[in-house]
Design an enzyme around this catalytic site. Sequence first.
Site, PDB file in Angstrom:
ATOM      1  N   ASP A 175       2.937   0.010   3.280  1.00  0.00           N
ATOM      2  CA  ASP A 175       2.589  -0.647   2.128  1.00  0.00           C
ATOM      3  C   ASP A 175       3.778  -1.674   1.670  1.00  0.00           C
ATOM      4  O   ASP A 175       4.314  -2.200   2.853  1.00  0.00           O
ATOM      5  CB  ASP A 175       2.633   0.436   1.084  1.00  0.00           C
ATOM      6  CG  ASP A 175       1.730   0.002  -0.096  1.00  0.00           C
ATOM      7  OD1 ASP A 175       2.338  -0.601  -0.877  1.00  0.00           O
ATOM      8  OD2 ASP A 175       0.994   0.639  -0.406  1.00  0.00           O
ATOM      9  N   HIS A 215       2.143  -1.081  -6.227  1.00  0.00           N
ATOM     10  CA  HIS A 215       1.315  -0.217  -5.178  1.00  0.00           C
ATOM     11  C   HIS A 215       1.907   0.892  -4.500  1.00  0.00           C
ATOM     12  O   HIS A 215       1.396   2.137  -4.836  1.00  0.00           O
ATOM     13  CB  HIS A 215       0.765  -1.351  -4.416  1.00  0.00           C
ATOM     14  CG  HIS A 215      -0.551  -0.734  -3.841  1.00  0.00           C
ATOM     15  ND1 HIS A 215      -0.529  -0.064  -2.509  1.00  0.00           N
ATOM     16  CD2 HIS A 215      -1.679  -0.559  -3.973  1.00  0.00           C
ATOM     17  CE1 HIS A 215      -1.989   0.015  -1.804  1.00  0.00           C
ATOM     18  NE2 HIS A 215      -2.515  -0.072  -3.244  1.00  0.00           N
ATOM     19  N   SER A 375      -7.197   3.219  -1.837  1.00  0.00           N
ATOM     20  CA  SER A 375      -5.676   3.638  -1.574  1.00  0.00           C
ATOM     21  C   SER A 375      -5.373   4.770  -2.379  1.00  0.00           C
ATOM     22  O   SER A 375      -4.897   5.705  -1.553  1.00  0.00           O
ATOM     23  CB  SER A 375      -4.890   2.392  -1.959  1.00  0.00           C
ATOM     24  OG  SER A 375      -5.006   1.115  -1.232  1.00  0.00           O
TER      25      SER A 375
END
Length: 666
Positions: A175, A215, A375
């Site tokens: 990520d 994220h 995700s």
Amino acid sequence: MRRACAWIGWALCVCASVSVCAQDDPEDDGMIPEDGTQPERGGAGAAAEFLKSNKAAWRMPGQFLVILHQDTHESQVQRTIRRLRARAARRGHPVQVLQTYSGALRGFLVQMSREALQLAVTLPHVHFIEEDSYIFAQSAPWNLQRLLQPYGGIPQNGTYKPPNDGGMAEVYLMDGSIQSSHREVEGRVLITDFNNVPEEDGVRVHKQASQCDSHGTHLAGVVIGSDSGVARGAGVNLVRVLNCQGKGTVSGALAGMEYIGVTLQARPVEALVVLLPFIGGFSRSLNAACRELVSHGAVVIAAAGNHRDDACLYSPASEPEVITVGAVNSADQLMSQGAGGSNYGRCVDVFAPGDDIVSASSDCSTCFTSRSGTSQAAAHAAGIAAVILSSNQNVSPVQVLQMMLHYSISNTINLLPLPETLRLPTPNLVSAMPSIGDLTADRELLCRSVWSERSGRGRGDVAASRCRQGEQMMSCSSVAPDGAGVGESISMRAGHMECVAHNGPSGNGVYAVARCCVMGGLTCQPYAGSEPGREAQCAESQQHLSGCTAHSPAELLLDSRPHPKHRRRCTAREGVTSQAVCCHAPSLECRLLETVSLDTDQVELSCLSGWTLTDCKAITEGSTVVEPVATGNSCLIRGAAGGNRIAGVAACCRVTPERDPETKAN
């Protein structure tokens, strides 16, 4: 002038109360030790007690509750506030009172520096001062509750209690960045030294940590968060392949996977999950790299994508060896995001919660936020995989997939809005957590249906479906939703069975559906009839018939079926080539289930509890199997137009239950 004012204030103080004036300006400020321990107490002039939350990450530095003695008059609250402000102002320390309390407790909430706090602990009437701290709701959020209630049950006391905490597993998260100091993940995140990201687009890019980390921090919280996570005992290793805009490159992802491979060679891990919460266009090299990780024992989990499109058009979602996860909302319907939404199709293996998911926010070390996407759904699946692996580190990646599918909730998603060519092969499965006693893969036969893409419409066009490494094909079927097919056959390719569906002369395309299964010691083999029109049968006595195929050069009106008297043979009509799929395992047991229905347009065949359906065939002319089983025990057969009788036969297999030792002795 200053001396005059000071003298007047001193005189007024003496006139009012000598004792109060003495306490307003004490010699000792009651210093609070830097380590948080309490000053010694005793006597009327002793400092008030100072308290902190025992959870360091939950504290709110600079904000304090000043609580007065219980018998203090209400008016003393404002007097104490005035004294604190005056004392702090003389020393240049700002004080901001946010709220007062005069009910069950008397006191006030104040923001002040540590220096002002040193003054506050010596104020008269103050019983104790407590640093403010966060509190948190203890009912599990909808996504975690959903994982624990496959049959509509409610988790005890609204709390999340999985079979284990996933503590034996390591998760490699590819990520951007993670705020590793966040209270949800603190102490369980390793930021590796790998960093391969492209430059951010544009000349003005904000690279604040909260934006770069958002994220990754949220996903790490979903996987291992102490309050929002699925596997709260697992560890996360960050491999940075996305920049602050959430963008990376195929080359960077390949380098990241190579880094993981090298790391595992130096330090092998028995229970490994690799989470890929990103997608790109179809990439053969990216898919191949994922395959390589799986071949070395990693459970690789990928996001299906948020484009409301066929997941097979994207990588790594299109790689058959990875577990590709789509997203659903709290109503178990496909996640929608404006013009986008969860991807779907045959390349999706399962769906998981991915809409309005509350997890760690990178805005601060105790902040939470809600995010949506595949995700987040993939992160839920990664947590479930960690729990499964922590119960049994010897299970293979495909066994983890089979267990996830076996315990999923089926047939809750409305797939009717999807394009027809993608609706049939999309799995109607939402992930759920196995119960404590259901985490051993070798104790039962686990099967799933693997769909091909739809064939072309030309005569002789075919579609093919294959099982993953470690699976055995127990049956092969063809589905022709818009026209006639000429059946299916099994061919051998590089030593592995391949299910092939054949489009008919007037057909509009067909699907091949392989029934792929795992259990300890399972081996399967296809046997063809000696020539068209001849029955096919198992060659060895210890083999069990698990499926039949039929292929004809002309339109096929009737499936090949197990022989009604000789249960290890498959029937064949004139000109039809039949194949028998025969399987063996030390404790495998198979039976046939036949049903006939009158005056109805469809019939459902279901195996008994504890048995797994391996094949389903229609045995009346013109009838078709329209819904081959996904992972459970049933299939649906639709009758011919104008017909008044439907008949079907199913093969049901299981692992023979172990008998009680006392029974064996007798």
